[in-house]
Design a protein around this motif. Sequence first.
Motif, short mmCIF file in Angstrom:
data_model
loop_
_atom_site.label_atom_id
_atom_site.label_comp_id
_atom_site.label_asym_id
_atom_site.label_seq_id
_atom_site.Cartn_x
_atom_site.Cartn_y
_atom_site.Cartn_z
N TYR A 1 0.84 -1.21 0.00
CA TYR A 1 0.00 0.00 0.00
C TYR A 1 0.86 1.25 0.00
N SER A 2 0.38 2.28 -0.67
CA SER A 2 1.07 3.57 -0.67
C SER A 2 0.03 4.67 -0.52
N MET A 3 0.17 5.49 0.50
CA MET A 3 -0.73 6.63 0.68
C MET A 3 -0.38 7.74 -0.31
N TRP A 4 0.92 8.04 -0.42
CA TRP A 4 1.40 9.03 -1.37
C TRP A 4 2.88 8.79 -1.60
N LYS A 5 3.38 9.23 -2.75
CA LYS A 5 4.80 9.10 -3.05
C LYS A 5 5.28 10.30 -3.84
N LYS A 6 6.47 10.75 -3.50
CA LYS A 6 7.11 11.83 -4.24
C LYS A 6 7.29 11.41 -5.70
N ASN A 7 7.02 12.34 -6.61
CA ASN A 7 7.17 12.14 -8.06
C ASN A 7 6.13 11.18 -8.65
N GLU A 8 5.09 10.87 -7.89
CA GLU A 8 3.96 10.11 -8.42
C GLU A 8 2.69 10.92 -8.25
N TYR A 9 1.63 10.55 -8.97
CA TYR A 9 0.39 11.32 -8.92
C TYR A 9 -0.36 11.06 -7.61
N ALA A 10 -0.87 12.11 -7.02
CA ALA A 10 -1.66 11.98 -5.80
C ALA A 10 -3.02 11.37 -6.14
N VAL B 1 -5.95 11.97 -1.48
CA VAL B 1 -4.87 12.87 -1.06
C VAL B 1 -5.12 14.27 -1.60
N ARG B 2 -5.65 14.36 -2.83
CA ARG B 2 -5.98 15.68 -3.40
C ARG B 2 -6.99 16.41 -2.53
N ASP B 3 -8.07 15.73 -2.16
CA ASP B 3 -9.10 16.37 -1.33
C ASP B 3 -8.55 16.79 0.03
N GLU C 1 -10.35 17.61 3.59
CA GLU C 1 -11.43 16.63 3.67
C GLU C 1 -10.85 15.22 3.63
N ALA C 2 -11.22 14.40 4.61
CA ALA C 2 -10.58 13.10 4.77
C ALA C 2 -11.41 11.92 4.28
N TRP C 3 -12.68 12.15 3.92
CA TRP C 3 -13.56 11.01 3.62
C TRP C 3 -13.04 10.16 2.46
N ALA C 4 -12.67 10.78 1.35
CA ALA C 4 -12.21 10.01 0.19
C ALA C 4 -10.92 9.25 0.50
N LEU C 5 -10.01 9.87 1.24
CA LEU C 5 -8.76 9.21 1.61
C LEU C 5 -9.03 8.05 2.55
N MET C 6 -9.94 8.23 3.49
CA MET C 6 -10.32 7.13 4.39
C MET C 6 -10.88 5.95 3.60
N LYS C 7 -11.70 6.26 2.62
CA LYS C 7 -12.31 5.20 1.80
C LYS C 7 -11.24 4.44 1.03
N GLU C 8 -10.26 5.17 0.48
CA GLU C 8 -9.17 4.52 -0.25
C GLU C 8 -8.37 3.59 0.68
N ILE C 9 -8.12 4.05 1.89
CA ILE C 9 -7.37 3.24 2.86
C ILE C 9 -8.16 1.98 3.20
N GLU C 10 -9.44 2.13 3.47
CA GLU C 10 -10.28 0.98 3.83
C GLU C 10 -10.37 -0.02 2.69
N GLU C 11 -10.51 0.47 1.47
CA GLU C 11 -10.59 -0.43 0.32
C GLU C 11 -9.30 -1.21 0.13
N ALA C 12 -8.16 -0.54 0.34
CA ALA C 12 -6.86 -1.23 0.22
C ALA C 12 -6.74 -2.31 1.28
N SER D 1 -3.42 -4.93 3.06
CA SER D 1 -2.14 -4.24 3.18
C SER D 1 -2.14 -3.20 4.29
N VAL D 2 -3.29 -2.97 4.91
CA VAL D 2 -3.41 -1.96 5.95
C VAL D 2 -3.72 -2.60 7.29
N HIS D 3 -2.97 -2.21 8.31
CA HIS D 3 -3.23 -2.73 9.65
C HIS D 3 -4.13 -1.81 10.46
N GLY D 4 -3.85 -0.51 10.42
CA GLY D 4 -4.65 0.41 11.23
C GLY D 4 -4.56 1.84 10.74
N ILE D 5 -5.60 2.61 11.06
CA ILE D 5 -5.65 4.04 10.75
C ILE D 5 -5.55 4.80 12.06
#
Length: 260
Positions: free
Chosen positions: A71-80, A84-86, A92-103, A109-113
Amino acid sequence: KVIWTLLVTILGYASSLPVGEDALCTAEELAKYRIIFTGKWSQTAFPKQYPLYRPPAQWSSLLGVTHSSDYSMWKKNEYASNGVRDFAEKGEAWALMKEIEEAGEKIQSVHGIFSAPAVSSGTGQTSTELEAHPRHPLVSFVVRIVPSPDWFVGIDSLNLCEGDHWMDEVSVDLFPYDAGTDSGFTFSSPNFATIPQDTVTEITCSSPSHPANSFYYPKLKILPPIAQVTMVKIKKSQLGLSAPFINLPAKSNEIIDTVS
């Protein structure tokens, strides 16, 4: 001889395969950490266009995750991502939370938020606790710079595990990043979407190379850190006890415009 040669070839190929950042963590149990975020964004440190009102300089809430290298939340030199954009543009965290939960659901690949409260000024501290797992020893997080077009600070995939043990303490200086989704140059720039979207880039004292850039200090070699994060492993005897903020030693963080 043919079988032996084939076996040696297979073993040689296997040894050359890339190993994930978390593949070598052999710690036997979970680890809990207190994470302390310290803002160092003062008018003395960053005098240019320092936001004093509407709104004054401050930090959003911290949103982070413990995860594996899948899993990658964000990376330098890659598209957000859209999440992450929101977060970088509006906090606004809702879209990012959804992405984390789906991953977490799809590839485990995710243990905890984890999250920590916002800091209402450019300097100050906030903290929370996180839990790392031997199969998920990496930490990533983002904190939005407020106000800003789409700027943030954070960490991408910091490994808290060293072989068979967890690190006792780690501190990292943080520098500003541009999410690549808004084209504003200054803290108070109006919304102006970047089309096409750019990649995540680090903001430096000379990049973007434009006098209007709020972080443009051409006489400096590097910017001083705008924030710092410290993660301290919580001992078993301390579990369940509330930990105070860490009194980090004061360090000079001033920009002197005459420095070459």
